[in-house]
Structure formats: C-alpha cells, structure tokens
Design a protein around this motif. Structure first.
Motif, PDB file in Angstrom:
ATOM      1  N   GLU A   1     -21.690  90.609 -20.672  1.00  0.00           N
ATOM      2  CA  GLU A   1     -22.835  90.257 -21.513  1.00  0.00           C
ATOM      3  C   GLU A   1     -23.932  89.590 -20.695  1.00  0.00           C
ATOM      4  O   GLU A   1     -25.119  89.847 -20.904  1.00  0.00           O
ATOM      5  CB  GLU A   1     -22.401  89.309 -22.635  1.00  0.00           C
ATOM      6  CG  GLU A   1     -21.730  90.012 -23.796  1.00  0.00           C
ATOM      7  CD  GLU A   1     -20.979  89.023 -24.686  1.00  0.00           C
ATOM      8  OE1 GLU A   1     -21.426  87.866 -24.801  1.00  0.00           O
ATOM      9  OE2 GLU A   1     -19.939  89.423 -25.254  1.00  0.00           O
ATOM     10  N   GLU A   2     -23.512  88.715 -19.772  1.00  0.00           N
ATOM     11  CA  GLU A   2     -24.496  88.046 -18.917  1.00  0.00           C
ATOM     12  C   GLU A   2     -25.247  89.067 -18.075  1.00  0.00           C
ATOM     13  O   GLU A   2     -26.453  88.968 -17.883  1.00  0.00           O
ATOM     14  CB  GLU A   2     -23.803  87.024 -18.002  1.00  0.00           C
ATOM     15  CG  GLU A   2     -23.346  85.778 -18.718  1.00  0.00           C
ATOM     16  CD  GLU A   2     -24.482  85.080 -19.445  1.00  0.00           C
ATOM     17  OE1 GLU A   2     -25.473  84.730 -18.795  1.00  0.00           O
ATOM     18  OE2 GLU A   2     -24.371  84.898 -20.678  1.00  0.00           O
TER      19      GLU A   2
ATOM     20  N   LYS B   1     -27.979  90.635 -19.932  1.00  0.00           N
ATOM     21  CA  LYS B   1     -29.194  89.827 -20.057  1.00  0.00           C
ATOM     22  C   LYS B   1     -30.071  89.968 -18.825  1.00  0.00           C
ATOM     23  O   LYS B   1     -31.262  89.745 -18.880  1.00  0.00           O
ATOM     24  CB  LYS B   1     -28.834  88.345 -20.254  1.00  0.00           C
ATOM     25  CG  LYS B   1     -28.332  88.048 -21.641  1.00  0.00           C
ATOM     26  CD  LYS B   1     -28.087  86.560 -21.804  1.00  0.00           C
ATOM     27  CE  LYS B   1     -27.173  86.317 -22.998  1.00  0.00           C
ATOM     28  NZ  LYS B   1     -26.438  85.041 -22.873  1.00  0.00           N
TER      29      LYS B   1
ATOM     30  N   ARG C   1     -34.426  95.547 -19.440  1.00  0.00           N
ATOM     31  CA  ARG C   1     -34.778  94.555 -20.439  1.00  0.00           C
ATOM     32  C   ARG C   1     -35.783  93.546 -19.875  1.00  0.00           C
ATOM     33  O   ARG C   1     -36.821  93.280 -20.486  1.00  0.00           O
ATOM     34  CB  ARG C   1     -33.477  93.856 -20.847  1.00  0.00           C
ATOM     35  CG  ARG C   1     -33.613  92.718 -21.798  1.00  0.00           C
ATOM     36  CD  ARG C   1     -32.334  91.886 -21.661  1.00  0.00           C
ATOM     37  NE  ARG C   1     -32.191  90.904 -22.694  1.00  0.00           N
ATOM     38  CZ  ARG C   1     -31.251  90.957 -23.649  1.00  0.00           C
ATOM     39  NH1 ARG C   1     -30.405  91.933 -23.691  1.00  0.00           N
ATOM     40  NH2 ARG C   1     -31.191  90.025 -24.551  1.00  0.00           N
TER      41      ARG C   1
END
Length: 636
Positions: A233-234, A237, A242
């Motif tokens: 998940e990190e 990010k 993104r």
RNA sequence: GCCGCUGUAGCUCAGAGGCAGAGCAGCUGUUUCGUAAACAGCAGGUCGUGGGUUCAAGUCCCACCGGCGGCUCCA
C-alpha cells in the motif's frame, strides 16, 4: 592483469541470488520486485540425498530462509490440490515459490474469477487443518509417465529431465512431479493468501498456450503477511503515476499512447536533470550533438536495427523513400563519425545526445513513465583506441558513481549481460569483449553477477541496478561494447603509425531513459525532490491580505538569486496554505505576518514539518542557494 | 501482442433495469485569520466509444478503445 581480475570477477556468478524456477527477473513492471529473503539453493540437478532425505533434518531446525522456501513450495502444491479438486479435468503445469509467495500454472476449462480464489483459499485451509504428511521419493521415469499419463505438461517436463529418475511428491490424494523442498506436513504453511490470477505462457514462450497463473502471498506469520501488504500500500502511495498527477508533473492521454505530456513543473524537473548531465559532460569531456529524427531505412539496415527490431520501429514512406524514426542514437553517431576523417589525436571522441527517440512498444507493456514509446536518454557513444578502452570505462564508472551520489541513490549493483541468441560478431570477439567488461569492473574494485544471454545484439553490456527507498531494485545505466557497428559503418581513424584502424565503440547511459528515470526517482523520493530539482523551491505564505505586498518583496528577493519561489495569494487561511504546500512537497514554506514584516524576515518551515523560527530573508536565501549549489540531498 | 480485471464530474468513489449522486478540487461571495483543511452558494456529466435487447439501459448482451495486474518483449 586483466585475466586474473577476470577470473575473480567471474566468480560473481556463484553468489548470484535468483528465485528458483521463477521467471527471469525482469522487466517493465516486473523490474520492481521487493527484495526477497529467499536465498539460493542449487536450482539445477538437486542431489539424490536432497530428495530421499527430504525430511532428514526436522523442518523446525532448518534455516529460516529454507523454511520459508519450503512453506511457499508446499503451499503451491496445496493450491494445485484445491484446483484439481474443483476442476478434475484441469491440467497442471509448474508451481514454484517466488518472492513474497508462490504461484501455480493451470490449464482450466474456464477462467477463474476472484470468487474462485476465495473458494480455493477456503479449500486450501482445509488441507492445512488436516495437517497431512508430505512425502517424496525418486521414481523411475517410466513410472512417472504412467502416473502423469493424462498430464501433458508434466510429461513434457519429465522428457526434459536428464536423470533416469524424477522426484515424486504426495500429500493426501494429491501427487506432483517435483524436485522437492517441502514442509513435513500441510499444516506448516504459515500465513498465506491467494492474491490474483493472471495469464502466463507455458514455459514463458508466447508461441505456447496461455495458462492461468494463480499467485499467492505467503509469509511465516500473519504479522509479516500484513506488513508486506502494508508495504505494498505504501508503494502505491509513491506510485509515480499518482504523484505525477498530484504534483502536476505530467499526464498521459490515449491521444498519444506511451508519450507523456510534461507539464511546466515536470519540465523543470526534466530540464534540471538534463542541465545537470550537461554540466558533467563538460567536466568529463563529452561533445553534445543533435542528429536527425528521421532516417532513410538504409541507416537502420547498416546498423542491424532493421533486421533485429523492424517491428518495434515506426516506419513510413515519403517521396518513395522508406523512412524509419530513430529508436536509438548510435547509428546516427556512427554516421557522423564516418562522415569525416579522424586522427588518433581526436580520440577518445565522446558523443552525447538528448534528442527524442521513438520505439513502437507493444501496447500491453506500456506503463506510466517507466515504459513509454517516446523518450530521450542521457545517451553517449565513446569511440576510442584499444589502449584507451580501460580508462574510458573507468571514467564512465566514476561518472556513474558521481551521479548516484548527487542524486542520493546509493551504491549500484552491477550485472554483466552476455551474448544473446541473436547477435552480430564472432564468438571470440564476444568472449574477449565480455572479459574486458568484467575485468574492468573487478579492477575498479567492484563486483558483478552474470546475466547470461541478456546482452544487446551488438555486444555485451554492464547493467547498473539501484535499490530504491523501499527496497525495490531498478535497472538504470548501462555500458555496452559494440562489436558490430564500427565495422558495418566502416569506421576508421589514422593511428600513430599512419595506418587506418578501426576504433572501439562503447555505448553508455547513466540515467538511461529520462522518462523512466524520473518515474523511478519520483517513487524513490516519494516526490520529495532535493531542492535543486524541486519545481517549486519555496512558497511564501502571507497570514493576511495586508501582508501580500511584503510577500511579493520576499519572493522578488529570492527570485533575484535564481530561486523558484511562489506566493500563495489565495483566499485560504494560513493553515490550509501550509497544508497545500506540504502536500505539494515544497521544500520550504515562508510564513510572513506583522512580526516578520517588521524584521525583514520570514517564519521558516521545512517540509518535514519542522518550524525553524523567524529567519532574515537574506539568510533564507543563503541557505537555499547553498542547498541548491551543493545539491544537498535533503532529509525527507 | 496474449490472459484476467476494470472504465460514472478534474480526482477518489457510490448508484446494478425506472428523474445521474457524494466528498475533495474549481468558480463566486463572506471571513483577514500565526504553522496540515474557515463558512455559504454556484457550476461541473452523450455514465469510455459504437451497435444490440427492452415500453425503459451507467445498469443486460456484442464489438472496439483506454486503464490496471500479469505473461512475452525491452536495441
């Protein structure tokens, strides 16, 4: 000297760590692999004792990495058991442990969906609960052929095994052809989870049928599995696609697949890197050139790209000429070299070029900035005499080290890629050039590992890989010896002896594709670029509108020193403006109110959130200029 | 290119045969504020594109085009 260094260097091969049976490490997206704890066993030809004494040492007494390897391997078997139960007519292929877990490939009557994964996972847990013993033995090939007579992939595998016997493993009613390395029972699998299903060609060859590959994650404990998922998940990010949007750096649009639109801020970053490389080019004695974008295909025929990469080049007709858009700079550089006479006194000639390249990458491989169709490289070709070769390579090493240090990338690992199937030049030349490259690495006091068959068609190459902030490995720079083009372009220089000689040619890129590098760098830094590359280096934040004039003065003072500074004159409150600047990862925020205006100062805050107190504007300028000019890699 | 998944506002997402929604971003106004989000209003859409089924289609079917995850490839 080279020969002895060479032997030392070649030993690098033994220490090479690769997931066994796993796909070659890789490419595009697959280049980003979380570093694996799985350590190397001997992949090929395990000894008999490995298999007959499968459980000679108690599972719990094995080294942790061996235990994890076995857990993942056994989990693959348990998965196959579940799939065969769900689809009795299924054909199963291979199921190795890999980084982070395991997979198994199947030929199934229908495609699997995410709900099926749930069902399969539940079925696997039953096997875990049953805690069935896993047994293995060596059996004659004939018996194996009988057992797997309905399993074409297994039969093919059996045919490919050189020994007279093959490994046969069972638990419950499930049996598999397998070289072993298993837990004692199905109850020792640790924490696992089926992850996704994806297509994969049988034996990795696109001419073969496509199988369904089920991927699973597996770690010794629930906590480690959760930690891995958290890490993933990190990583999301930090995804450059993104951040590219959030930081307004670039965008991609179907109107130009694989060709990024660089926004003003992204262009500052892009040009910042180009300017930096140009600075190094002056220091290291490179000459920059600009060569054409479009060439008659004769050039590509001479270089060999037409023969080897025609499908991946953009070609069209114009005025009855067949034109190829350039996918690489080297043929153009060779053409330039060939266009004049050269004395040994002019060598080494180091030609650099940043112009745009186009490659018609297949649609399925495009990925953000890391795999594009239009890009430029910090590309250069070095033409030198054989005597100069070593020093030229060392010079490139020094430059690479310099760039890695300045950008905060740490120590690269090096791979030596050897002769591929499609290759120009004689076997002897390849061997000699490969030895030269390897020896140059070791005599520079570095180590490398071998990447057999992964060289360019025109010569062996060194690949420089770096590990990013969250442990993923990326290939950036390359150094390649060219065994084809100096001859095919008829390159000559006049030597000291007055005779014509053929120069040696080295290809090298340090950042590689600027697009790809920026994508990687965004993920490495999480968008926290060092000040010298930050598109906006500081934001001045007035507390109330009456401070707008003063904020403008502050900006002007800093801009006069060449700094990129903006004033946030929007209607937000100060807190919101700080938040905005923080999310934009601007290195410095200068808050100005009555007190600061009084003192010709600003309340300085950096993007780590530290309040550095009221600092006079000229001091802030000094600090930022120093940070910029020393290319300080600021803490995040 | 191949396999699977997916496509609703600039972004993140809800809606699953019956009037197209929310938050953030944007715009306008009010507020002039001391270190990570002031308040109110307004605007924003051929639901990826084309075809089909239906009284009625974001919603069901087909094709195509993107995107995502793999495979293959990467001079």
């Amino acid at each position: 000297m080279l020969a002895s260094c060479l032997r030392a260097g070649m030993r690098g091969e033994e220490s090479r760590v690769e997931p066994r049976e796993a796909p070659r490490v890789p490419s595009g997206r697959r280049r980003i692999v979380f570093s694996a704890p799985v350590q190397g066993r001997h992949e090929e030809n395990p000894t008999m004792s490995d298999q007959t004494n499968e459980h000679a040492v108690a599972f719990k007494d094995l080294p942790p990495e061996e235990r994890l390897f076995r857990m993942r391997h056994s989990a693959a078997h348990v998965l196959a058991e579940a799939v065969l139960e769900m689809f009795p007519e299924a054909k199963y292929a291979i199921g190795p442990p890999v980084d982070n877990g395991f997979y198994y490939d199947f030929d199934l009557p229908r495609t699997l969906n995410p709900d099926d994964l749930q069902t399969l996972e539940a079925r696997m847990r039953q096997s875990v609960k049953a805690n069935l013993p896993i047994t293995g033995e060596q059996i004659p090939k004939d018996r194996a052929r009988e057992i797997f007579k309905d399993q074409p992939y297994k039969l093919e595998l059996i045919d490919g095994i050189e020994d007279d016997t093959v490994g046969h493993f069972m638990h419950g009613g499930f049996e598999d052809l397998c070289r072993g390395g298993h837990t004692e029972t199905t109850g020792q699998l640790g924490a696992f989870k089926l992850d996704r299903v994806a297509g994969a060609y049988w034996r990795g060859d696109e001419k073969n049928p496509m199988l369904q590959r089920v991927y699973g994650l597996l770690f010794p404990t629930k906590e480690e599995l959760a930690a891995y998922e958290h890490q993933r998940e990190e990583a999301e990010k930090r995804d450059h696609r993104r951040l590219g949007r959030e930081l307004d750096l670039f965008h991609l649009d179907p109107i130009a697949p694989g060709a990024p639109f660089w926004h003003p801020k992204g262009t500052l970053l892009y040009n910042g890197l180009v300017d930096y490389m140009r600075e190094l080019y002056r220091e290291y004695g490179y000459d920059e050139v600009v060569t054409p974008q479009l060439f008659n295909v004769d050039l590509w025929k001479t270089s060999g790209h037409y023969q080897n990469f025609a499908d991946d080049m953009y070609m069209f007709e114009s005025d009855d000429e067949e034109i190829g858009v350039k996918p690489m700079n080297c043929p153009g550089h060779c053409h330039y070299f060939a266009s004049g006479h050269h004395s040994y006194r002019e060598l080494p000639l180091r030609l650099a070029e940043f112009t745009r390249l186009h490659r018609n990458e297949r649609s399925g491989v495009l990925h953000g900035l890391t795999r594009v169709r239009a890009f430029s490289q910090d590309d250069a070709h070095i033409y030198c005499t054989p005597d100069q070769f070593d020093e030229e390579i060392f010079s490139v090493f020094r430059m690479i080290e310099r760039v890695y240090t300045d950008l905060g990338l740490g120590e690269p690992t090096i791979r030596l890629a050897t002769r591929p199937e499609k290759a120009v030049g004689s076997a002897e030349d390849w061997e000699r050039a490969t030895e030269l490259l390897g020896a140059s690495v070791t005599s520079a006091g570095k180590e490398y590992t071998l990447a057999p068959g992964e060289g360019a068609f025109y010569g062996p190459k060194l690949e420089f890989h770096f590990k990013d902030a969250i442990g993923r490995s990326w290939q950036l720079g390359t150094v390649q010896v060219d065994l084809g083009m100096p001859a095919s372009f008829g390159l000559r220089y006049i030597g000291e002896d007055g005779e014509e000689h053929q120069p040696m040619m080295i290809h090298r890129a340090i950042l590689g594709s600027l697009e790809r590098f920026i994508g990687v760098y965004i993920e490495h830094t999480g968008g926290h670029f060092p000040l010298w590359l930050a598109p906006v280096q500081a934001v001045v934040i007035p507390i109330a509108d009456r401070h707008l004039d003063y904020a403008g003065t502050v900006r002007a003072q800093l801009q006069a020193r060449g700094l990129r500074v903006q004033v946030d004159d929007g209607p937000d409150r100060m807190g919101a403006k700080i938040r905005k600047a923080q999310l934009q990862k601007v290195p410095y925020m200068l808050v100005v109110g009555d007190r600061e205006q009084e003192q010709q100062a600003a309340a300085l805050r950096d993007r780590t959130g530290d309040d550095l107190g009221a600092v006079p504007i000229f001091q802030i300028g000094d600090r930022m200029v120093d940070e910029r000019d020393t290319r300080s890699v600021q803490a995040r």
